[in-house]
Design a protein around this motif. Structure first.
Motif, PDB file in Angstrom:
ATOM      1  N   GLU A   1       5.012   7.244  -4.023  1.00  0.00           N
ATOM      2  CA  GLU A   1       3.787   7.738  -2.917  1.00  0.00           C
ATOM      3  C   GLU A   1       3.004   8.193  -4.555  1.00  0.00           C
ATOM      4  N   PHE A   2       3.893   8.812  -5.698  1.00  0.00           N
ATOM      5  CA  PHE A   2       2.674   9.269  -6.754  1.00  0.00           C
ATOM      6  C   PHE A   2       1.993   8.122  -7.365  1.00  0.00           C
ATOM      7  N   TYR A   3       2.797   7.110  -7.781  1.00  0.00           N
ATOM      8  CA  TYR A   3       1.925   6.376  -8.495  1.00  0.00           C
ATOM      9  C   TYR A   3       1.198   4.431  -7.389  1.00  0.00           C
ATOM     10  N   ASP A   4       1.864   4.906  -5.806  1.00  0.00           N
ATOM     11  CA  ASP A   4       1.321   4.201  -4.973  1.00  0.00           C
ATOM     12  C   ASP A   4       1.948   2.538  -5.281  1.00  0.00           C
TER      13      ASP A   4
ATOM     14  N   ASN B   1      -5.716  11.199 -10.231  1.00  0.00           N
ATOM     15  CA  ASN B   1      -4.273  11.128  -9.919  1.00  0.00           C
ATOM     16  C   ASN B   1      -3.521  11.799 -10.956  1.00  0.00           C
ATOM     17  N   GLY B   2      -3.629  11.890 -12.419  1.00  0.00           N
ATOM     18  CA  GLY B   2      -2.727  12.301 -12.689  1.00  0.00           C
ATOM     19  C   GLY B   2      -1.635  10.709 -13.411  1.00  0.00           C
ATOM     20  N   ARG B   3      -1.953   9.707 -13.320  1.00  0.00           N
ATOM     21  CA  ARG B   3      -0.696   8.506 -13.091  1.00  0.00           C
ATOM     22  C   ARG B   3      -1.436   8.087 -14.826  1.00  0.00           C
TER      23      ARG B   3
ATOM     24  N   LEU C   1       1.829  17.954  -8.540  1.00  0.00           N
ATOM     25  CA  LEU C   1       0.917  16.691 -10.086  1.00  0.00           C
ATOM     26  C   LEU C   1       0.148  16.378  -9.343  1.00  0.00           C
ATOM     27  N   MET C   2       0.377  15.577  -7.965  1.00  0.00           N
ATOM     28  CA  MET C   2      -0.713  14.915  -6.544  1.00  0.00           C
ATOM     29  C   MET C   2      -1.419  15.881  -6.478  1.00  0.00           C
ATOM     30  N   HIS C   3      -1.685  16.648  -7.048  1.00  0.00           N
ATOM     31  CA  HIS C   3      -2.597  18.038  -6.500  1.00  0.00           C
ATOM     32  C   HIS C   3      -2.577  18.803  -7.338  1.00  0.00           C
TER      33      HIS C   3
END
Ligand code: PLP
Length: 399
Positions: A101-104, A222-224, A292-294
């Protein structure tokens, strides 16, 4: 009998000479208590931490700690087994889902450390007859991954797009090629020109792996990481990362959209032949990654802190590793190890902990005082830190 330890005599001698000057051993500090992500008790006194990789300050987050405690209660203290046998719990899968989800991205594989992620993925992808093309300043885990896989190593000058292109063009067109880059280079805190580098890799038929250890969670909308910030996240083949920095615990991972990625779980030795992470670690990592996503506000504050510290140190007259703040790492260049160790000790006496880094970890034989900021540092703490650098710098004649 040949004493196999005698090859370390020069290092033993260097260390003894340094300690004879009266400085403390900068590599054996003990944190007696940790009060928060930014303050610990060291040598009996409160010390501001400016040398951790706790960029997003997640180690004391209430949700993260509660998730860890709940998992410890419900699943016990450890898995006692490999991921491919008895060591995959629902929490390992959940953590991999959080990463996807974090990195899609379609696939995520969790390793016991970031070191093992690089060791495993690089050695499994690039074997005998393949080429790994890497930045000369790459992390030890990247070099060790190359050595384990037995691929040909082709190093190019740090962050030099033309040098990368030249090396690629010289390689046999049909050979397997993996270019390994880092988003942020941890010694000087500088960022790679990934946009240009990824383009050159694609034009020359190379797969690309980017280690985002020091950028995950902080850099990019998004911190990616740097791949996201420079708009190339869909063009890289593999992203490696760690839970020991912004995520605030321990572990490593690789994410990818490659359709054959899942086979790596069966052939990657540092994944198969080691125990999986404890359930409490998986629960803290999964919870932290989802938070971390938000964390846009925290990212903005960390950028403010990083820029403020960089400008403040430069204005005091210190020589820094980058012309402006490019990440949360601000490296202060010291003239030599002795002066670096004196400055490190003077800062500790002021109540500030930074990392002393020396060759071979550093590029160009540099001695560095590496400062890494945390989103939980207040602006007032950054002011205090600058005051401490001024006092210590004047005391040891570094400024
Ligand atoms: C660029 C890079 N990759 C990988 C690692 C290894 O991470 P871990 O601490 O999870 O083993 C580090 C750690 O310092 C790093 O700086």
């Amino acid at each position: 009998m040949t004493d196999l330890l005698s090859k370390f005599d020069p290092l033993i001698q260097e260390r003894e000479t340094l300690l004879a000057t009266g400085v403390k051993d900068p590599f054996s500090l003990v944190m007696e208590e940790v009060l928060s992500p930014t303050v610990a008790i060291c040598e009996g006194r409160e010390t501001i931490l400016l040398g951790t990789y706790n960029y997003m300050g997640m180690t004391f987050d209430d949700d993260v700690r509660q998730a860890g405690m709940k998992a410890l209660e419900e699943f016990g203290s450890g898995t006692t087994g490999s991921r491919v046998l008895n060591g995959t719990y629902s929490l390992h899968r959940d953590c991999e889902d959080a990463l996807k989800e974090f990195y899609d991205m379609d696939h995520a594989m969790v390793f016991s450390t970031g070191y093992q992620a690089n060791l495993g993925i690089i050695s499994t992808l690039a074997g005998k007859g393949d080429y790994v093309i890497l930045d000369i300043d790459s992390h030890a885990s990247i070099y060790d991954g190359c050595a384990m896989g037995n691929a040909e190593i082709v190093a190019f000058r740090h962050n030099d797009v033309e040098a990368l292109e030249k090396r690629l063009k010289r390689l046999p067109p049909e050979a397997g090629k993996l270019v390994v880059l880092e988003g942020v280079y941890s010694m000087l805190g500088d960022v790679a020109p990934l946009k240009e580098m990824v383009r050159v890799c694609k034009e020359n038929g190379a797969m690309v792996l980017v280690d985002e250890a020091h950028s995950m969670g902080f850099i990019g909308e998004n911190g990616r990481g740097v791949c996201e910030a420079q708009g190339v996240i869909d063009d890289v083949d593999f992203i490696i990362g760690t839970f020991s920095k912004s995520v605030g615990t321990v572990g490593g991972f690789c994410v990818s959209n490659h359709p054959k990625f899942e086979i790596l779980r069966l052939v990657c030795r540092p994944y198969v032949f080691t125990a999986s992470l404890p359930p409490s670690v998986m629960a803290t990592a999964g919870t932290s990654i989802r938070k971390l996503m938000h964390s846009g506000n925290k990212r903005a504050h960390l950028w403010e802190n990083s820029k403020k510290l960089h400008k403040g140190l430069r204005d005091l007259g210190f020589t820094l590793g980058t012309p402006e703040a490019q990440s949360a790492i601000i490296a202060v260049i010291m003239p030599d190890l002795e002066k670096g160790a004196m400055m490190w000790q003077a800062l500790l006496a002021e109540g500030l902990y930074v990392n002393l880094a020396r060759p071979p970890a550093t590029p160009a034989n540099m001695t560095l005082l590496r400062c890494s900021l945390c989103a939980e540092h207040t602006s007032e703490q950054v002011d205090q830190i600058l005051g401490m650098f001024e006092a210590a710098g004047k005391a040891v004649g570094a400024i």
